[in-house]
Design a protein around this motif. Structure first.
Motif, PDB file in Angstrom:
ATOM      1  N   ASN A  84       0.824  -1.222   0.000  1.00  0.00           N
ATOM      2  CA  ASN A  84       0.000   0.000   0.000  1.00  0.00           C
ATOM      3  C   ASN A  84       0.855   1.269   0.000  1.00  0.00           C
ATOM      4  O   ASN A  84       0.401   2.318   0.421  1.00  0.00           O
ATOM      5  CB  ASN A  84      -0.956  -0.017   1.209  1.00  0.00           C
ATOM      6  N   LEU A 103      -5.707   7.154   2.370  1.00  0.00           N
ATOM      7  CA  LEU A 103      -5.722   5.811   1.789  1.00  0.00           C
ATOM      8  C   LEU A 103      -4.469   5.019   2.194  1.00  0.00           C
ATOM      9  O   LEU A 103      -4.486   3.796   2.266  1.00  0.00           O
ATOM     10  CB  LEU A 103      -5.803   5.894   0.265  1.00  0.00           C
ATOM     11  N   THR A 109      -5.804  -3.338   0.130  1.00  0.00           N
ATOM     12  CA  THR A 109      -6.954  -4.068  -0.422  1.00  0.00           C
ATOM     13  C   THR A 109      -6.532  -5.475  -0.843  1.00  0.00           C
ATOM     14  O   THR A 109      -5.461  -5.637  -1.430  1.00  0.00           O
ATOM     15  CB  THR A 109      -7.491  -3.316  -1.649  1.00  0.00           C
ATOM     16  N   ARG A 112     -10.950  -6.575  -4.093  1.00  0.00           N
ATOM     17  CA  ARG A 112     -11.443  -5.271  -4.555  1.00  0.00           C
ATOM     18  C   ARG A 112     -12.437  -4.772  -3.515  1.00  0.00           C
ATOM     19  O   ARG A 112     -13.096  -5.567  -2.829  1.00  0.00           O
ATOM     20  CB  ARG A 112     -12.129  -5.349  -5.927  1.00  0.00           C
ATOM     21  N   ILE A 134     -14.366   5.565  -4.498  1.00  0.00           N
ATOM     22  CA  ILE A 134     -13.144   4.950  -5.046  1.00  0.00           C
ATOM     23  C   ILE A 134     -13.328   3.437  -5.141  1.00  0.00           C
ATOM     24  O   ILE A 134     -13.780   2.806  -4.183  1.00  0.00           O
ATOM     25  CB  ILE A 134     -11.946   5.230  -4.124  1.00  0.00           C
ATOM     26  N   SER A 136     -11.169   0.220  -5.345  1.00  0.00           N
ATOM     27  CA  SER A 136      -9.791  -0.195  -5.100  1.00  0.00           C
ATOM     28  C   SER A 136      -9.661  -1.662  -5.496  1.00  0.00           C
ATOM     29  O   SER A 136     -10.469  -2.486  -5.068  1.00  0.00           O
ATOM     30  CB  SER A 136      -9.502  -0.004  -3.607  1.00  0.00           C
ATOM     31  N   VAL A 144      -1.784  -2.299  -6.292  1.00  0.00           N
ATOM     32  CA  VAL A 144      -3.194  -1.925  -6.093  1.00  0.00           C
ATOM     33  C   VAL A 144      -3.471  -0.685  -6.938  1.00  0.00           C
ATOM     34  O   VAL A 144      -2.677   0.253  -6.937  1.00  0.00           O
ATOM     35  CB  VAL A 144      -3.448  -1.605  -4.601  1.00  0.00           C
ATOM     36  N   GLN A 146      -6.316   2.305  -7.637  1.00  0.00           N
ATOM     37  CA  GLN A 146      -7.530   2.904  -7.046  1.00  0.00           C
ATOM     38  C   GLN A 146      -7.994   4.024  -7.973  1.00  0.00           C
ATOM     39  O   GLN A 146      -7.244   4.939  -8.287  1.00  0.00           O
ATOM     40  CB  GLN A 146      -7.214   3.435  -5.648  1.00  0.00           C
TER      41      GLN A 146
END
Ligand code: ADP
Length: 466
Positions: A84, A103, A109, A112, A134, A136, A144, A146
């Motif tokens: 992330n 975020l 995530t 999804r 959003i 993701s 990931v 987004q």
């Protein structure tokens, strides 16, 4: 004003208009807002799908290149590594309310998920904030992507829609009110005309006037027709009452003049006791005549009100008919009319003798009055089941068919009647007496050939068969 039907109609009309518009708007608003939302979500989904395909074909480099190429679009894009950590992020200009850095602090995530960021200013939530929606998604290489869109545009469109609706509502209200007033006025115009017509008739006391009908055949026309018929009835009633009043005045004048004359003469001359007695007797006779007349009117009134008192006794019909005929023999002779009677012996009814005699006398009186020289009157009485039927048949002028149903009405005088003196009370009294005895009356006539009047009376508990 607020109590008039016109106002209420207009108000209802406008209310229904506005309520329907409101219902339509709510539905349209709901559909529109759903459609917009779906459209946004589809755009986001397809964008994510695009990145997924790019990543599959060209790896992370292709992914980042594509994301960077998106800078001009009104889409938020963030590409993050497997942990992330932000690799690239782009927030379109003007969307500064959304703190995308949040975020980074979220758990990465897995598959999804939808993430919703609310607009903020300096760490504080805005009042009525827009949302950054959003999607993701984790891609094949573990990175990931987004993609998000602000709800601001949707909100703008819906707000615009609300504004338009407010305008439309005002317009609809105006149209509804104007239409309501117009239709109410238009459909109530005949009522107003009717009301005006009736007021005019009342104010001018012209009962012979009529309210004009519009000949449309609708309900209001029918109402006008009914009112006109009512006015006609009232007019004829008032006419009859006026005529009757004239007749009463006329009929009272003769005995009153005679009475006054007799009294005057007696007073003026130094009359002896005998002459005074004679004058008094004359006065008495005239007073009696007036009383008879007034009594007849009151009797009819009483009988019609259903309060006639009867002194019932067994009455021998034959004796009653004969004594009545005896009273009229003199008149019959003068008129040149023959009276024949045919009454069985021992025919008895339980009735008020005085009133019954009066009724028979009235029938006989009419049959002589409306007869012709050399004519004939037949009086018959016979038993028919539990009743006694008395028939008086003459050979006189007869009664026109259209008059027949009305001859029993109080104060009604037919064509034949107007040539004679009378009050139009005779037959009403006959009918009143019959009805008071729970009996009936009817009349048949062939104009020019005479009439037949019948009166039926129940024999009563003390009635004996002939
Ligand atoms: P009146 O005789 O005082 O006019 P009635 O009530 O007795 O009043 O009669 C009502 C009307 O019916 C009369 O004016 C007359 O036109 C009609 N009528 C009554 N009896 C006869 C009859 N025997 N023959 C023809 N017309 C009659």
């Amino acid at each position: 004003m607020s109590r008039t039907i016109g106002f209420r109609l207009a108000a209802w009309y406008a209310l229904i208009f506005v309520l329907s518009a409101l219902a339509l708007f709510t539905l349209a608003y709901f559909l529109l807002s759903n459609a917009l939302k779906e459209h946004d979500h589809e755009a986001i989904e397809s964008e994510v799908q695009r990145y997924r395909t790019l990543e599959q074909s060209g790896g992370r480099a292709a992914l980042l290149a594509a994301a960077q190429a998106q800078r001009k679009e009104t889409m938020f894009v963030r590409v993050a590594g497997p942990q992330n950590e932000t690799l690239f992020a782009h927030m379109p200009a003007g969307w500064d309310d959304f703190q995308w850095k949040q975020l980074e602090s979220r758990a990465a995530t897995q598959e999804r998920e939808w993430i919703f960021l609310l607009g903020q200013l300096e760490g504080q939530l805005l009042e009525d904030p827009d949302t950054l929606e959003i999607l993701s998604a984790r891609l094949g290489d573990g990175s990931v992507v987004q993609v998000g869109r602000s709800t601001e545009m949707r909100g703008d469109i819906l707000e615009y829609f609300q504004g338009v609706f407010a305008l439309v509502t005002v317009a609809v209200l105006g149209v509804g009110l104007a239409g309501g007033v117009f239709w109410a006025r238009r459909s109530l115009r005949p009522v107003r005309e009717l009301s005006r017509g009736l007021r005019e008739i009342r104010e001018t006391s012209r009962i012979e006037a009529r309210v004009p009908t519009r000949q449309t055949g609708d309900e209001l026309d029918e109402l006008t027709g009914q009112l006109n018929t009512l006015l006609e009835t009232i007019e004829s009633l008032v006419g009859r009452m006026r005529g009757a009043l004239d007749d009463v005045a006329h009929d009272l004048r003769t005995p009153l003049t005679r009475l006054r004359g007799a009294a005057e003469i007696a007073l003026r001359s130094n009359a002896d006791a005998e002459a005074s007695r004679q004058a008094l007797a004359e006065c008495l006779e005239q007073a009696e005549q007036m009383l008879v007349m007034l009594n007849a009117m009151m009797d009819v009134a009483e009988a019609e009100a259903g309060t006639m008192k009867l002194e019932r006794e067994p009455v021998d019909v034959r004796a009653l008919v004969e004594s009545t005929v005896a009273l009229y023999e003199h008149v019959a002779e003068e008129e040149g009319v023959t009276i024949r009677t045919d009454v069985g012996e021992g025919l008895t009814v339980r009735a008020d003798g005085k009133r019954l005699r009066q009724a028979v006398a009235n029938l006989l009186d009419n049959s002589l009055k409306y007869n012709r020289r050399g004519g004939e009157v037949r009086i018959e009485a016979r038993r028919d089941g539990e009743q006694v039927v008395i028939t008086v048949k003459d050979t006189g002028v007869g009664i026109a068919a259209e008059e027949l149903p009305r001859i029993w009405d109080r104060l009604y005088r037919g064509e034949a009647g107007s040539a004679q003196r009378g009050l139009g009370l005779g037959l009403s009294l006959v009918r009143a007496v019959a009805v008071a005895h729970k009996g009936w009356v009817d009349a048949q006539s062939a104009p020019g050939n005479g009439s037949t009047f019948r009166m039926g009376l129940p024999v009563g508990s003390e009635g004996y068969p002939a």
